[in-house]
Design a protein around this motif. Structure first.
Motif, mmCIF file in Angstrom:
data_model
loop_
_atom_site.group_PDB
_atom_site.id
_atom_site.type_symbol
_atom_site.label_atom_id
_atom_site.label_comp_id
_atom_site.label_asym_id
_atom_site.label_seq_id
_atom_site.Cartn_x
_atom_site.Cartn_y
_atom_site.Cartn_z
ATOM 1 N N UNK A 54 40.446 17.989 44.269
ATOM 2 C CA UNK A 54 40.520 19.313 43.643
ATOM 3 C C UNK A 54 39.176 20.027 43.732
ATOM 4 N N UNK A 55 38.110 19.347 43.370
ATOM 5 C CA UNK A 55 36.776 19.945 43.416
ATOM 6 C C UNK A 55 36.394 20.278 44.858
ATOM 7 N N UNK A 56 36.735 19.399 45.789
ATOM 8 C CA UNK A 56 36.441 19.610 47.200
ATOM 9 C C UNK A 56 37.177 20.848 47.718
ATOM 10 N N UNK A 57 38.459 20.962 47.373
ATOM 11 C CA UNK A 57 39.242 22.121 47.804
ATOM 12 C C UNK A 57 38.702 23.419 47.202
ATOM 13 N N UNK A 58 38.321 23.391 45.933
ATOM 14 C CA UNK A 58 37.760 24.593 45.307
ATOM 15 C C UNK A 58 36.446 24.992 45.968
ATOM 16 N N UNK A 59 35.675 24.018 46.397
ATOM 17 C CA UNK A 59 34.441 24.319 47.118
ATOM 18 C C UNK A 59 34.721 24.991 48.452
ATOM 19 N N UNK A 60 35.709 24.480 49.171
ATOM 20 C CA UNK A 60 36.105 25.109 50.442
ATOM 21 C C UNK A 60 36.613 26.514 50.178
ATOM 22 N N UNK A 61 37.433 26.670 49.125
ATOM 23 C CA UNK A 61 38.003 27.973 48.812
ATOM 24 C C UNK A 61 36.910 28.996 48.505
ATOM 25 N N UNK A 62 35.862 28.593 47.809
ATOM 26 C CA UNK A 62 34.768 29.529 47.508
ATOM 27 C C UNK A 62 34.203 30.134 48.788
ATOM 28 N N UNK A 63 34.012 29.282 49.785
ATOM 29 C CA UNK A 63 33.478 29.774 51.058
ATOM 30 C C UNK A 63 34.481 30.681 51.765
ATOM 31 N N UNK A 64 35.758 30.357 51.683
ATOM 32 C CA UNK A 64 36.783 31.176 52.333
ATOM 33 C C UNK A 64 36.925 32.527 51.632
ATOM 34 N N UNK A 65 36.747 32.557 50.319
ATOM 35 C CA UNK A 65 36.781 33.826 49.573
ATOM 36 C C UNK A 65 35.633 34.716 50.028
ATOM 37 N N UNK A 66 34.450 34.129 50.168
ATOM 38 C CA UNK A 66 33.294 34.899 50.644
ATOM 39 C C UNK A 66 33.566 35.417 52.055
ATOM 40 N N UNK A 67 34.158 34.579 52.906
ATOM 41 C CA UNK A 67 34.495 35.020 54.256
ATOM 42 C C UNK A 67 35.460 36.202 54.230
ATOM 43 N N UNK A 68 36.463 36.141 53.339
ATOM 44 C CA UNK A 68 37.416 37.243 53.227
ATOM 45 C C UNK A 68 36.721 38.527 52.780
ATOM 46 N N UNK A 69 35.829 38.420 51.812
ATOM 47 C CA UNK A 69 35.102 39.595 51.341
ATOM 48 C C UNK A 69 34.231 40.181 52.445
ATOM 49 N N UNK A 70 33.558 39.323 53.184
ATOM 50 C CA UNK A 70 32.736 39.815 54.282
ATOM 51 C C UNK A 70 33.591 40.504 55.340
ATOM 52 N N UNK A 71 34.718 39.913 55.620
ATOM 53 C CA UNK A 71 35.597 40.465 56.654
ATOM 54 C C UNK A 71 36.177 41.811 56.236
ATOM 55 N N UNK A 72 36.625 41.914 55.001
ATOM 56 C CA UNK A 72 37.336 43.115 54.570
ATOM 57 C C UNK A 72 36.444 44.180 53.945
ATOM 58 N N UNK A 73 35.282 43.796 53.476
ATOM 59 C CA UNK A 73 34.406 44.765 52.818
ATOM 60 C C UNK A 73 33.137 45.009 53.608
#
Length: 173
Positions: A54-73
């Motif tokens: 769970x903690x590992x997945x949330x860590x990966x998700x944090x990076x993917x959220x940042x990637x989405x923000x960079x891509x869309x904003x």
């Protein structure tokens, strides 16, 4: 069915809630979760306890959220206004309020002031605040990392928030 794969599927709804709360856009959140699960499948660990997955997945998700923000904003891109969110007076709700230069400047000043105030806090208090508010870590993760009890963390965060609220109230007003 592979136990690791079933763990990932059980975590999907929690990941989706987390991504939606951070991104405020269901399509971007779905993309971030999909990329998170794909990355997890591609770099599957040999063995991890369920809490660690769970903690590992949330860590990966944090990076993917940042990637989405960079891509869309991306500040160099133009975003069409969505007129479906018109207010009663006919004003258009800006889908990207951070694009306003004055607001970005004020936000940058606030972040700078916050950073200065965090430097004056005891190191453990600043770390706990950063882990909770910026990284979104849960109580168990923070307590494990800082080797403190949940009660101590609650008091620490309360005092830190109070102190920051008091010292930054002039800036925010």
């Amino acid at each position: 069915m592979d136990p690791f794969y079933s763990q990932l599927m059980q975590m999907r709804s929690a990941l989706m809630r987390t991504a939606c709360s951070r991104l405020r856009n269901p399509d971007w959140a779905a993309d971030a979760v999909s990329e998170t699960l794909l990355a997890a499948l591609q770099s599957r660990p040999d063995f991890m306890a369920p809490k660690r997955v769970r903690a590992w997945l949330l860590g990966i998700l944090r990076h993917k959220v940042v990637d989405q923000l960079r891509q869309h904003l991306d500040p160099g891109r133009n975003f069409p206004l969505d007129n479906s969110g018109d207010g009663e007076d006919g004003e258009i709700n800006d889908p990207c309020p951070r694009a306003d230069p004055l607001r970005r400047f004020a936000d940058k000043q606030f972040i700078t002031a916050l950073h200065r105030q965090l430097e004056h806090l005891p190191q453990t208090h600043a770390q706990a605040f950063f882990m909770r508010e910026c990284l979104g870590n849960d109580t168990a993760q923070i307590c494990d990392e800082l080797a403190i009890s949940a009660g101590n963390l609650g008091v620490m965060l309360h005092r830190t928030r109070h102190r920051l609220r008091h010292s930054l109230s002039d800036h925010h007003a």
